[in-house]
Each structure stands twice: as structure tokens, then as C-alpha cells.
Design a protein around this motif. Sequence first.
Motif, mmCIF file in Angstrom:
data_model
loop_
_atom_site.group_PDB
_atom_site.id
_atom_site.type_symbol
_atom_site.label_atom_id
_atom_site.label_comp_id
_atom_site.label_asym_id
_atom_site.label_seq_id
_atom_site.Cartn_x
_atom_site.Cartn_y
_atom_site.Cartn_z
ATOM 1 N N ILE A 8 1.347 -1.441 -0.295
ATOM 2 C CA ILE A 8 0.580 0.192 0.002
ATOM 3 C C ILE A 8 1.012 1.566 -0.088
ATOM 4 N N LYS A 9 2.015 1.532 0.936
ATOM 5 C CA LYS A 9 3.115 2.228 0.677
ATOM 6 C C LYS A 9 3.997 2.323 -0.480
ATOM 7 N N GLN A 10 3.423 1.463 -1.684
ATOM 8 C CA GLN A 10 4.433 1.805 -2.351
ATOM 9 C C GLN A 10 3.545 2.346 -3.350
ATOM 10 N N THR A 11 2.403 1.858 -3.493
ATOM 11 C CA THR A 11 1.657 2.143 -4.215
ATOM 12 C C THR A 11 1.584 3.569 -3.851
ATOM 13 N N SER A 12 1.080 3.977 -2.735
ATOM 14 C CA SER A 12 1.011 5.142 -3.367
ATOM 15 C C SER A 12 2.161 5.809 -3.372
ATOM 16 N N GLN A 13 2.712 5.615 -3.352
ATOM 17 C CA GLN A 13 4.719 6.502 -3.901
ATOM 18 C C GLN A 13 4.340 6.421 -5.506
ATOM 19 N N TYR A 14 4.318 5.658 -5.298
ATOM 20 C CA TYR A 14 4.106 5.758 -7.043
ATOM 21 C C TYR A 14 3.217 6.352 -7.403
ATOM 22 N N PHE A 15 1.786 6.946 -7.072
ATOM 23 C CA PHE A 15 0.945 7.780 -7.688
ATOM 24 C C PHE A 15 1.216 8.800 -7.319
ATOM 25 N N LYS A 16 2.216 9.138 -6.233
ATOM 26 C CA LYS A 16 2.540 10.633 -6.128
ATOM 27 C C LYS A 16 3.099 11.066 -7.265
ATOM 28 N N GLN A 17 4.198 10.131 -7.333
ATOM 29 C CA GLN A 17 5.731 10.325 -8.260
ATOM 30 C C GLN A 17 4.472 10.737 -9.435
ATOM 31 N N LYS A 18 3.834 9.597 -10.117
ATOM 32 C CA LYS A 18 3.170 9.612 -11.694
ATOM 33 C C LYS A 18 2.367 11.087 -12.120
ATOM 34 N N TYR A 19 1.889 11.310 -10.672
ATOM 35 C CA TYR A 19 1.176 11.827 -10.878
ATOM 36 C C TYR A 19 0.978 13.397 -10.630
ATOM 37 N N ASN A 20 2.446 13.570 -10.288
ATOM 38 C CA ASN A 20 3.208 14.452 -9.007
ATOM 39 C C ASN A 20 1.866 15.898 -8.341
ATOM 40 N N VAL A 21 1.928 14.521 -7.343
ATOM 41 C CA VAL A 21 0.852 15.121 -6.193
ATOM 42 C C VAL A 21 2.052 14.486 -4.759
ATOM 43 N N ASP A 22 1.714 15.659 -3.398
ATOM 44 C CA ASP A 22 2.267 15.003 -2.865
ATOM 45 C C ASP A 22 0.644 15.138 -1.696
ATOM 46 N N LYS A 23 0.077 14.262 -2.199
ATOM 47 C CA LYS A 23 -0.862 14.115 -0.377
ATOM 48 C C LYS A 23 -1.463 12.546 -0.764
#
Length: 144
Positions: A8-23
Motif C-alpha cells: 500500500i505504501k509503495q502504491t502511494s509513492q508510485y501514485f504521488k510520483q506519477k501524478y506529481n501530487v504530494d498527498k
Amino acid sequence: FPGAVEEIKQTSQYFKQKYNVDKAFVCGFCMGGALSIASAVRTTEFAAAAPFYGIPPLALADPKKANCPIMGFFGERDNHAGFSDPAAAKKLDQALTEGGVEHEIIIYDNVDHAFMNADRPEVYNAEVAKKALAAMIQFFNKRL
């Protein structure tokens, strides 16, 4: 559970990086609800968590140590003792209060475990599901 929290943590990190979001936010139902609390405790990845009728074992994740606000959703007629029944929800509320964690625990009257699950007509409650979804979205939007 710990492996799932890491994913779940890794998915969040991927999502943040891919979509350039910080939350990012975490939400889950039943075991996923328990995993959303565990993710709030075992990582600093999330701006908020919204567990639906699921609480992890204390040995996995002590709610007092949550790193983000939590809004939990439970049903008054849930009979999954120690996992998502009203007594467990009240115990979660108490632990979050003791830990100084910003939170809100909602126990909806006259609904069962899985009240959000439209594929289970014997427990699904469309009216309460709509209210809970709106409350979760509002809770997350306040933390954007």
C-alpha cells in the motif's frame, strides 16, 4: 498484514510520483479497512485514512500511534466481534483519543457489516452508503 502495508505504501509513492501530487489518502473495506488503519500507523505516507468496518490487531498496529487523521465507518448491527462490531469501534475511538489522533468514528444505526457493498443486497444500505461516501470525500477534501 505487514507485507500488504508495504505494498500500500509503495502504491502511494508510485501514485504521488506519477501524478506529481504530494498527498495521498487510504481507504478500505473489511480487511482493507484494517489495512488502512495499519497503513496510517506503520507509515507516514498518508494525509488521512478512512477505514470501513475493519480494525487491525493491536500487535500489528496500535491506533494510538497513527500518523494521520482517521475517519472510521461502522454499522450498529455489525457482529464481527473484536474486528468491526460497535464495541470494537468504540474501543478504536478511545485509543485514538488517548493517542491524540485527530479522528471521527461513525457508527450508523440499523446497518450491518458491509453496508457499502452493493453486491450484497442482504446488507447493502444505499442511503447510508451515500452518506458515508460523502462524509469520506469531505474528510479527505479538508486535507488537500
